[in-house]
Scaffold this active site. Structure first.
Site, PDB file in Angstrom:
ATOM      1  N   LYS A 233      11.961  61.379  59.671  1.00  0.00           N
ATOM      2  CA  LYS A 233      10.874  61.555  58.708  1.00  0.00           C
ATOM      3  C   LYS A 233      11.412  62.134  57.391  1.00  0.00           C
ATOM      4  O   LYS A 233      12.559  62.579  57.323  1.00  0.00           O
ATOM      5  CB  LYS A 233       9.806  62.465  59.323  1.00  0.00           C
ATOM      6  CG  LYS A 233       9.128  61.868  60.565  1.00  0.00           C
ATOM      7  CD  LYS A 233       8.022  62.780  61.049  1.00  0.00           C
ATOM      8  CE  LYS A 233       7.338  62.213  62.279  1.00  0.00           C
ATOM      9  NZ  LYS A 233       6.192  63.056  62.713  1.00  0.00           N
TER      10      LYS A 233
ATOM     11  N   TYR B 226       0.176  54.755  61.879  1.00  0.00           N
ATOM     12  CA  TYR B 226      -0.498  55.896  62.495  1.00  0.00           C
ATOM     13  C   TYR B 226      -1.981  55.604  62.760  1.00  0.00           C
ATOM     14  O   TYR B 226      -2.790  56.529  62.852  1.00  0.00           O
ATOM     15  CB  TYR B 226      -0.361  57.123  61.602  1.00  0.00           C
ATOM     16  CG  TYR B 226       0.984  57.826  61.720  1.00  0.00           C
ATOM     17  CD1 TYR B 226       1.506  58.160  62.972  1.00  0.00           C
ATOM     18  CD2 TYR B 226       1.729  58.175  60.593  1.00  0.00           C
ATOM     19  CE1 TYR B 226       2.723  58.815  63.100  1.00  0.00           C
ATOM     20  CE2 TYR B 226       2.948  58.834  60.709  1.00  0.00           C
ATOM     21  CZ  TYR B 226       3.440  59.147  61.963  1.00  0.00           C
ATOM     22  OH  TYR B 226       4.643  59.805  62.082  1.00  0.00           O
TER      23      TYR B 226
ATOM     24  N   ASN C 260       8.007  67.499  61.585  1.00  0.00           N
ATOM     25  CA  ASN C 260       8.757  67.660  62.835  1.00  0.00           C
ATOM     26  C   ASN C 260       9.928  66.682  62.951  1.00  0.00           C
ATOM     27  O   ASN C 260      10.312  66.258  64.031  1.00  0.00           O
ATOM     28  CB  ASN C 260       7.818  67.588  64.053  1.00  0.00           C
ATOM     29  CG  ASN C 260       7.098  66.260  64.158  1.00  0.00           C
ATOM     30  OD1 ASN C 260       7.262  65.377  63.310  1.00  0.00           O
ATOM     31  ND2 ASN C 260       6.324  66.079  65.208  1.00  0.00           N
TER      32      ASN C 260
ATOM     33  N   HIS D  45      10.148  60.714  64.518  1.00  0.00           N
ATOM     34  CA  HIS D  45       9.088  60.012  65.253  1.00  0.00           C
ATOM     35  C   HIS D  45       9.750  59.064  66.250  1.00  0.00           C
ATOM     36  O   HIS D  45      10.786  58.473  65.951  1.00  0.00           O
ATOM     37  CB  HIS D  45       8.213  59.175  64.293  1.00  0.00           C
ATOM     38  CG  HIS D  45       7.312  58.225  65.024  1.00  0.00           C
ATOM     39  ND1 HIS D  45       6.097  58.601  65.523  1.00  0.00           N
ATOM     40  CD2 HIS D  45       7.494  56.923  65.394  1.00  0.00           C
ATOM     41  CE1 HIS D  45       5.554  57.563  66.164  1.00  0.00           C
ATOM     42  NE2 HIS D  45       6.374  56.542  66.086  1.00  0.00           N
TER      43      HIS D  45
ATOM     44  N   GLU E  25       5.512  48.968  66.817  1.00  0.00           N
ATOM     45  CA  GLU E  25       6.158  49.694  65.717  1.00  0.00           C
ATOM     46  C   GLU E  25       7.415  48.974  65.227  1.00  0.00           C
ATOM     47  O   GLU E  25       7.668  48.914  64.021  1.00  0.00           O
ATOM     48  CB  GLU E  25       6.460  51.131  66.154  1.00  0.00           C
ATOM     49  CG  GLU E  25       5.168  51.918  66.380  1.00  0.00           C
ATOM     50  CD  GLU E  25       5.361  53.305  66.986  1.00  0.00           C
ATOM     51  OE1 GLU E  25       6.510  53.669  67.311  1.00  0.00           O
ATOM     52  OE2 GLU E  25       4.358  54.016  67.128  1.00  0.00           O
TER      53      GLU E  25
END
Ligand code: CMP
Length: 143
Positions: free
Chosen positions: A9, A49, A112, A115, A126
């Site tokens: 990310k 998402y 975080n 992913h 994805e």
């Protein structure tokens, strides 16, 4: 061969963690089948998402993931989907074990670092959102 979609990310890219993260998955024994440094459009972020659309943090999530470059990857190997999730650690870094990516490098649930697809269905979806078939290598054909 099982495949999964992993993405460093924007916080992980900015903190120069691409090499560290790629190295962990290489050393584990998985193969990198595709990778690109890219900035995600809002349309792609909202699609990726989509399952979180009704969550209160959806807007924040889309803003964050489009805020800077990400490093999108496809990895392959036996049980790579579940094993990669274990190597990433729990979504909330305060619950992620030491030795996992989030346990070692993150403190915030929104920032975080990484992913990863959570199921075979998510992995197919994805990978298809981020990569064209011809952008993935086929090691079986390599000499
Ligand atoms: P990821 O695995 O990319 O999938 C959905 C993301 O939503 C998740 O990682 C977290 O970064 C993010 N997320 C989950 N819960 C929250 C929350 N309460 N506030 C902000 N972001 C969240």
């Amino acid at each position: 061969m099982e495949k999964t979609f992993l993405m460093v990310k924007p916080d992980g890219v900015q903190r120069n963690l691409i090499g560290e993260i790629v190295s962990r998955f290489e050393k584990k024994g998985f193969q990198l089948a595709g990778a690109k440094l890219m900035t995600i459009s809002r349309e792609l972020a909202e699609n990726h998402y989509g399952e979180h659309k009704e969550r209160p943090f959806f807007g924040e999530l889309v803003n964050f993931i489009t805020s800077g470059p990400v490093f999108a990857m496809v990895w392959q190997g036996d049980n790579v989907i579940a094993t990669a999730r274990n190597m990433m650690g729990k979504t909330n870094p305060s619950e992620a074990a030491a030795g996992t990516v989030r346990g070692d490098f993150a403190v915030s649930v929104s920032n975080n670092i990484i992913h990863g697809s959570d199921s075979p269905e998510s992995a197919v979806r994805e990978i298809g959102l981020f990569f064209k078939e011809e952008e993935l290598v086929n090691y079986e054909k390599a000499v």
